[in-house]
Design an enzyme around this catalytic site. Structure first.
Site, PDB file in Angstrom:
ATOM      1  N   ASP A  31      -4.541  17.883   9.995  1.00 29.82           N
ATOM      2  CA  ASP A  31      -3.454  17.095  10.583  1.00 29.82           C
ATOM      3  C   ASP A  31      -3.575  17.089  12.103  1.00 29.82           C
ATOM      4  O   ASP A  31      -3.347  16.068  12.758  1.00 29.82           O
ATOM      5  CB  ASP A  31      -2.097  17.678  10.184  1.00 29.82           C
ATOM      6  CG  ASP A  31      -1.790  17.441   8.707  1.00 29.82           C
ATOM      7  OD1 ASP A  31      -2.643  16.832   8.022  1.00 29.82           O
ATOM      8  OD2 ASP A  31      -0.722  17.874   8.243  1.00 29.82           O
ATOM      9  N   ALA A  32      -3.955  18.252  12.675  1.00 31.38           N
ATOM     10  CA  ALA A  32      -4.052  18.358  14.139  1.00 31.38           C
ATOM     11  C   ALA A  32      -5.161  17.440  14.668  1.00 31.38           C
ATOM     12  O   ALA A  32      -4.991  16.775  15.696  1.00 31.38           O
ATOM     13  CB  ALA A  32      -4.319  19.803  14.542  1.00 31.38           C
ATOM     14  N   LEU A  81       8.969  -5.969 -17.749  1.00 27.54           N
ATOM     15  CA  LEU A  81       8.110  -5.567 -18.867  1.00 27.54           C
ATOM     16  C   LEU A  81       8.924  -5.288 -20.114  1.00 27.54           C
ATOM     17  O   LEU A  81      10.012  -4.707 -20.050  1.00 27.54           O
ATOM     18  CB  LEU A  81       7.341  -4.289 -18.515  1.00 27.54           C
ATOM     19  CG  LEU A  81       6.234  -4.382 -17.480  1.00 27.54           C
ATOM     20  CD1 LEU A  81       5.769  -2.991 -17.081  1.00 27.54           C
ATOM     21  CD2 LEU A  81       5.064  -5.186 -18.032  1.00 27.54           C
ATOM     22  N   GLU A 116      -1.904   2.766 -17.549  1.00 29.20           N
ATOM     23  CA  GLU A 116      -1.704   3.400 -16.232  1.00 29.20           C
ATOM     24  C   GLU A 116      -0.291   3.948 -16.138  1.00 29.20           C
ATOM     25  O   GLU A 116       0.574   3.587 -16.942  1.00 29.20           O
ATOM     26  CB  GLU A 116      -1.979   2.385 -15.116  1.00 29.20           C
ATOM     27  CG  GLU A 116      -1.105   1.161 -15.182  1.00 29.20           C
ATOM     28  CD  GLU A 116      -1.633  -0.015 -14.363  1.00 29.20           C
ATOM     29  OE1 GLU A 116      -2.801  -0.395 -14.534  1.00 29.20           O
ATOM     30  OE2 GLU A 116      -0.853  -0.566 -13.571  1.00 29.20           O
ATOM     31  N   LYS A 118       3.489   4.450 -15.052  1.00 30.11           N
ATOM     32  CA  LYS A 118       4.552   3.553 -14.603  1.00 30.11           C
ATOM     33  C   LYS A 118       5.303   4.284 -13.493  1.00 30.11           C
ATOM     34  O   LYS A 118       5.943   5.309 -13.739  1.00 30.11           O
ATOM     35  CB  LYS A 118       5.483   3.203 -15.765  1.00 30.11           C
ATOM     36  CG  LYS A 118       6.498   2.137 -15.422  1.00 30.11           C
ATOM     37  CD  LYS A 118       7.148   1.602 -16.694  1.00 30.11           C
ATOM     38  CE  LYS A 118       8.051   0.405 -16.427  1.00 30.11           C
ATOM     39  NZ  LYS A 118       9.265   0.722 -15.691  1.00 30.11           N
TER      40      LYS A 118
HETATM   41  S1  IVH Z   1       2.864  -4.227 -14.023  1.00 33.76           S
HETATM   42  C1  IVH Z   1       4.300  -8.591 -15.152  1.00 33.76           C
HETATM   43  N1  IVH Z   1       2.341  -1.721 -13.555  1.00 33.76           N
HETATM   44  O1  IVH Z   1       7.929  -1.615 -13.747  1.00 33.76           O
HETATM   45  C2  IVH Z   1       4.636  -7.170 -15.020  1.00 33.76           C
HETATM   46  N2  IVH Z   1       4.594  -2.460 -13.285  1.00 33.76           N
HETATM   47  O2  IVH Z   1       9.700  -2.547 -15.883  1.00 33.76           O
HETATM   48  C3  IVH Z   1       3.894  -6.570 -13.907  1.00 33.76           C
HETATM   49  N3  IVH Z   1       6.113  -0.730 -12.519  1.00 33.76           N
HETATM   50  O3  IVH Z   1       8.918  -4.595 -12.241  1.00 33.76           O
HETATM   51  C4  IVH Z   1       4.263  -5.173 -13.729  1.00 33.76           C
HETATM   52  N4  IVH Z   1       4.628   0.900 -12.384  1.00 33.76           N
HETATM   53  O4  IVH Z   1       8.207  -2.688 -10.704  1.00 33.76           O
HETATM   54  C5  IVH Z   1       3.300  -2.660 -13.600  1.00 33.76           C
HETATM   55  N5  IVH Z   1       1.711   0.475 -13.135  1.00 33.76           N
HETATM   56  C6  IVH Z   1       2.654  -0.467 -13.170  1.00 33.76           C
HETATM   57  C7  IVH Z   1       3.994  -0.201 -12.822  1.00 33.76           C
HETATM   58  C8  IVH Z   1       4.936  -1.232 -12.901  1.00 33.76           C
HETATM   59  C9  IVH Z   1       5.909   0.562 -12.199  1.00 33.76           C
HETATM   60  C10 IVH Z   1       7.428  -1.413 -12.462  1.00 33.76           C
HETATM   61  C11 IVH Z   1       7.397  -2.763 -11.831  1.00 33.76           C
HETATM   62  C12 IVH Z   1       8.033  -3.689 -12.832  1.00 33.76           C
HETATM   63  C13 IVH Z   1       8.759  -2.756 -13.720  1.00 33.76           C
HETATM   64  C14 IVH Z   1       8.912  -3.351 -15.096  1.00 33.76           C
END
Ligand code: IVH
Length: 313
Positions: A31-32, A81, A116, A118
């Site tokens: 960091d320094a 989603l 991946e 969420k």
């Molecule tokens: S893909 C068309 N990937 O989850 C959908 N969303 O519940 C594209 N989110 O509005 C979203 N991690 O804000 C995607 N790895 C990820 C995510 C992710 C978090 C959120 C995103 C979305 C919400 C849907």
């Protein structure tokens, strides 16, 4: 070497170390040492104010706070989603994918997915023009969001400038989140100031991004991951390739994604991450499962609310 060349070299070096630290969580200097580089850059820029550019690492916090946020329409709506709550619902999602593809022509023998984490934060769309970050917009109602560019610029995981071979125009979407350590620190400070605590990191991140004072946002310690490319010019064949491309452009991509051949590999990933996700330095609220191949995604399409090619487990 002229001062202008020295400046350019120093900025590149600092960007490189910002990327290692904030996007990859793998710093190679202390960091320094990093602070020393920043101090040298500030000193050089003070001697040559005419050479200060908006994408310099010293320019993350703009001078004046914004007066409210302008509303901006998204190029392509930001959808939400659909959810799967069990292994069987994941398999049912896959069956639907196969059924739609079959009714539309020959179904592929197998479908590859990308699974991946969420990220539990708030979604953001970032636009880069000629490699420079020009805009950050919140999801809002999915059709229109708020222009939070000034705040997005303070998030050190978000590069102000992409790698040299960036396309002319690129939009990426992702999630702004507050790491757990920063959340604990924020709540300690609020407790000390006898202010009400944030309920969770997501609320804290959302509240912070709504602040009109970029300096306050900068000090909160927000971070970000990107998970979608919406560019028109560049079109990788699938999501795995897009994730690699975004990473190579210097964007923060959460590294634990996996390409899964078939739905049983996805089920295994979800099992594996059911526990592991709690050990991360940030909150996750599940796994996102996406069809990898963009041509198949196009055939699957979307409902008014959700894409048919993805689900959240
Ligand atoms: S893909 C068309 N990937 O989850 C959908 N969303 O519940 C594209 N989110 O509005 C979203 N991690 O804000 C995607 N790895 C990820 C995510 C992710 C978090 C959120 C995103 C979305 C919400 C849907």
């Amino acid at each position: 070497m002229t001062d202008a060349e020295r400046l350019a070299e120093l900025r590149d070096l600092i960007r490189h170390h910002e990327h290692r630290y904030y996007a990859l969580a793998a710093p190679t200097i202390s960091d320094a040492e990093f602070d020393g580089l920043m101090a040298r850059l500030r000193e050089l820029e003070a001697r040559h104010p005419e050479l200060v550019t908006a994408d310099s690492p010293t320019q993350r916090v703009g001078g004046r706070p914004a007066e409210g946020f302008a509303t901006v329409e998204h190029l392509v709506p930001m959808l939400s989603l659909d959810n799967a709550y069990s292994d069987d619902e994941l398999r049912a999602f896959h069956e639907r994918v196969i059924r739609v593809l079959a009714s539309d022509g020959a179904p592929p023998p197998e479908v590859a997915y990308v699974a991946e984490l969420k990220i539990d934060g708030l979604s953001i769309a970032l636009t880069y023009e000629d490699g420079a970050l020009v805009r950050g917009v919140t999801r809002g109602d999915g059709v229109r969001g708020e222009d939070v560019t000034g705040n997005a610029r303070t998030i050190r995981a978000i590069p102000l400038r992409l790698a040299r071979d960036a396309p002319g125009r690129l939009e990426v979407r992702g999630e702004v989140y507050l790491p757990r350590a920063a959340f604990d620190r924020a709540n300690q400070e609020r407790e000390d100031a006898e202010e009400p605590a944030f309920a969770n990191p997501r609320n804290a991140a959302a509240g912070t991004m709504r602040s009109l004072d970029p300096a306050a946002v900068a000090s909160r310690g927000l971070s970000a991951f990107v998970y979608q490319m919406v560019s028109e010019g560049e079109r990788p064949a699938g999501h795995a390739a897009a994730m690699e491309r975004m990473r190579d452009l210097g964007l923060p991509v959460e590294p634990n994604w996996r390409r899964c051949e078939g739905i049983e590999a996805v089920v295994a990933y979800c099992r594996e991450w059911g526990d592991r996700r709690h050990a991360m330095g940030f909150d996750t609220d599940g796994v996102v499962v996406k069809v990898d191949d963009f041509a198949l995604r196009e055939r699957l399409g979307a409902t008014t609310k959700f894409p048919r090619w993805a689900t959240a487990f």
